[in-house]
Design an enzyme around this catalytic site. Structure first.
Site, PDB file in Angstrom:
ATOM      1  N   MET A  29      55.399  41.319  75.300  1.00 21.09           N
ATOM      2  CA  MET A  29      56.103  41.084  74.132  1.00 21.09           C
ATOM      3  C   MET A  29      56.124  39.530  73.725  1.00 21.09           C
ATOM      4  O   MET A  29      55.834  38.886  74.449  1.00 21.09           O
ATOM      5  CB  MET A  29      57.419  41.535  73.710  1.00 21.09           C
ATOM      6  CG  MET A  29      57.640  43.086  73.515  1.00 21.09           C
ATOM      7  SD  MET A  29      59.040  43.634  73.050  1.00 21.09           S
ATOM      8  CE  MET A  29      58.782  45.478  72.506  1.00 21.09           C
ATOM      9  N   GLY A  65      65.285  34.473  65.199  1.00 21.97           N
ATOM     10  CA  GLY A  65      64.683  33.755  64.107  1.00 21.97           C
ATOM     11  C   GLY A  65      65.201  34.357  62.773  1.00 21.97           C
ATOM     12  O   GLY A  65      65.433  33.511  61.922  1.00 21.97           O
ATOM     13  N   GLY A  66      64.613  35.766  62.565  1.00 16.12           N
ATOM     14  CA  GLY A  66      65.027  36.356  61.125  1.00 16.12           C
ATOM     15  C   GLY A  66      66.646  36.332  60.877  1.00 16.12           C
ATOM     16  O   GLY A  66      66.883  36.121  59.833  1.00 16.12           O
ATOM     17  N   ARG A 100      42.148  48.991  83.018  1.00 15.08           N
ATOM     18  CA  ARG A 100      43.305  49.672  82.339  1.00 15.08           C
ATOM     19  C   ARG A 100      44.092  48.768  81.709  1.00 15.08           C
ATOM     20  O   ARG A 100      44.122  47.758  81.862  1.00 15.08           O
ATOM     21  CB  ARG A 100      44.020  50.144  83.424  1.00 15.08           C
ATOM     22  CG  ARG A 100      42.912  51.189  84.512  1.00 15.08           C
ATOM     23  CD  ARG A 100      43.078  52.718  83.573  1.00 15.08           C
ATOM     24  NE  ARG A 100      42.671  53.529  84.351  1.00 15.08           N
ATOM     25  CZ  ARG A 100      41.182  53.970  84.169  1.00 15.08           C
ATOM     26  NH1 ARG A 100      40.457  53.239  83.774  1.00 15.08           N
ATOM     27  NH2 ARG A 100      40.919  54.978  85.078  1.00 15.08           N
ATOM     28  N   ILE A 134      64.342  37.792  73.249  1.00 14.17           N
ATOM     29  CA  ILE A 134      63.529  37.620  74.561  1.00 14.17           C
ATOM     30  C   ILE A 134      62.247  36.821  74.091  1.00 14.17           C
ATOM     31  O   ILE A 134      61.552  36.510  75.134  1.00 14.17           O
ATOM     32  CB  ILE A 134      63.186  39.356  74.898  1.00 14.17           C
ATOM     33  CG1 ILE A 134      62.194  39.881  74.163  1.00 14.17           C
ATOM     34  CG2 ILE A 134      64.169  39.942  75.550  1.00 14.17           C
ATOM     35  CD1 ILE A 134      61.203  40.880  74.609  1.00 14.17           C
ATOM     36  N   ASP A 135      62.061  36.741  72.763  1.00 15.96           N
ATOM     37  CA  ASP A 135      60.715  35.958  72.452  1.00 15.96           C
ATOM     38  C   ASP A 135      60.868  34.313  72.904  1.00 15.96           C
ATOM     39  O   ASP A 135      59.958  33.547  72.869  1.00 15.96           O
ATOM     40  CB  ASP A 135      60.390  36.017  70.972  1.00 15.96           C
ATOM     41  CG  ASP A 135      60.319  37.474  70.738  1.00 15.96           C
ATOM     42  OD1 ASP A 135      60.030  38.257  71.750  1.00 15.96           O
ATOM     43  OD2 ASP A 135      60.178  37.915  69.637  1.00 15.96           O
TER      44      ASP A 135
END
Ligand code: F6P
Length: 372
Positions: free
Chosen positions: A176, A110-111, A290, A133-134
């Protein structure tokens, strides 16, 4: 006349970038174009650091992770130079002209789409490809890199099951995805996470704890909580919105210090939220917890077959658009095919997970707690 093509990769690296570089490069060379690659994203364009993309450079890279061109998160209009941050778009235009480029191909998320559009406004011919990957670039069905990361994250969740089960623990696994939940949702559903928390659905910690307690009562003494790095509790979401409003107001008043304070606050909130969630769940359920932060493992290594196919499809389509003189567009995935989307229509937009997305519906139907 021979066309001259430049190519660069910007933003976070992604599996499939080299497959895309190879596809653009080979298809352009097949059409008798010459192609050069700029190193380290927009910084290399500014500094005129480049390599010739000949047969040797384009060979043997289809399966290789990362990007052979290197990348950076430097923005053309806010480039750190010495101790200053400068608008270097003019210098980039000079490099473009120096190489008599007919087009510059920018591979990014996007950026990068936004930054590439800034270069369009200087008069450069630009074509972009969507990678991340987003999976959060708007107006494309999917981005390359997502499928590989999804596979890695799913395998990680699979592996966490046996250890969580053996120790009767809660394992909170952070994925992520920046401010969208595509990766956590996809891997959470595919990996059978018991709880999936995504930025699009602010969560109630008590609801999550109750879902885990219910599992315990049913004899399931472990739980896997897949949490997206951008996910927030309901309280944090409210505080965040207030902080964003305060930042906007400080910026309107040109109060840079106040705006910076708020940004620091926002970053701190985000950085600690997974630890905080695990600690609270431990307190509320009495089960040991954890944390596993998958981090950059999700971005590394060889691209999946799906990503190689997608990158090759979009990269070769890009060469066809160059030949046809179609510029100022992103080559988007559309079903089995592709399409050219004007950059001005997509910059500044983010593709979030719609609340009625089939993956969310399916997750709920298999009793996955979505935190709400
Ligand atoms: O945009 C891809 C991404 O991996 C995001 O999921 C994550 O928030 C970010 O990049 C991490 O960036 P960096 O590698 O610069 O730490």
């Amino acid at each position: 006349m021979t066309k001259h093509v430049g190519i660069l990769t910007a933003g976070g690296d992604t599996p499939g970038l080299n497959a895309a570089i190879r596809a653009v490069g080979k298809a352009c060379r097949g059409k008798d174009m010459q192609i050069i690659g700029f190193l380290d994203g927009f910084r290399g364009l500014m500094q005129n650091r480049m390599i010739r993309m000949d047969d040797k450079a384009l060979s043997g890279i289809l399966t290789v992770g990362g990007t052979i061109l290197g990348t950076s998160r430097d923005k053309p209009h806010k480039m750190p130079v010495g101790d200053k941050t400068l608008d270097m778009t003019g210098v980039m235009l000079e490099t473009y002209k120096k190489h008599h480029l007919d087009v510059l191909v920018c591979l990014g998320g996007g950026g990068t789409q936004k930054n590439a559009y800034r270069l369009v406004q200087t008069g450069m011919n630009i074509i972009t490809l969507p990678k991340t990957i987003d999976n959060d670039v708007s107006m494309t069905d999917v981005t390359f890199g997502f499928d590989t990361a999804l596979g890695i994250a799913t395998e990680a969740i699979d592996r966490l099951h046996s250890t969580a089960h053996s120790h009767h623990r809660i394992i909170v696994v952070e994925l992520m995805g920046h401010n969208t939940g595509w990766l956590a949702l996809g891997a959470g559903v595919a990996g059978g996470a018991d709880v999936i928390l995504i930025p699009e659905i602010p969560y109630d910690t008590e609801i999550v704890a109750e879902a885990i307690r219910q599992r315990s009562r049913a004899g399931k003494r472990f739980s896997i909580v897949a949490v997206s790095e951008g996910a927030m509790s309901r309280e944090t979401a409210v505080a965040m919105q207030e902080a964003i409003d305060a930042k906007d107001s400080a910026e309107r008043k040109d109060d840079k210090n106040a705006a910076k304070e708020v940004i620091d606050y926002l970053e701190k909130q985000r950085a600690n939220s997974t630890e905080e969630l695990a600690r609270k769940l431990e307190q509320l359920t009495g089960l040991e917890s954890r944390i596993t932060i998958l981090g950059h493992v999700q971005r590394g290594g060889t691209p999946s077959a799906v990503d190689r196919l997608l990158a090759t499809k979009l990269g070769t389509a890009c060469a066809q658009y160059i030949e046809a003189g179609v510029f100022g567009v992103m080559v988007a995935a559309k079903g089995e095919s592709y399409t050219a989307v004007p950059l001005e229509d997509l910059v500044g937009k983010r593709k979030v997970v719609p609340l009625d997305h089939p993956w969310i519906q399916s997750a709920r139907l298999v009793d996955t707690c979505m935190g709400d």
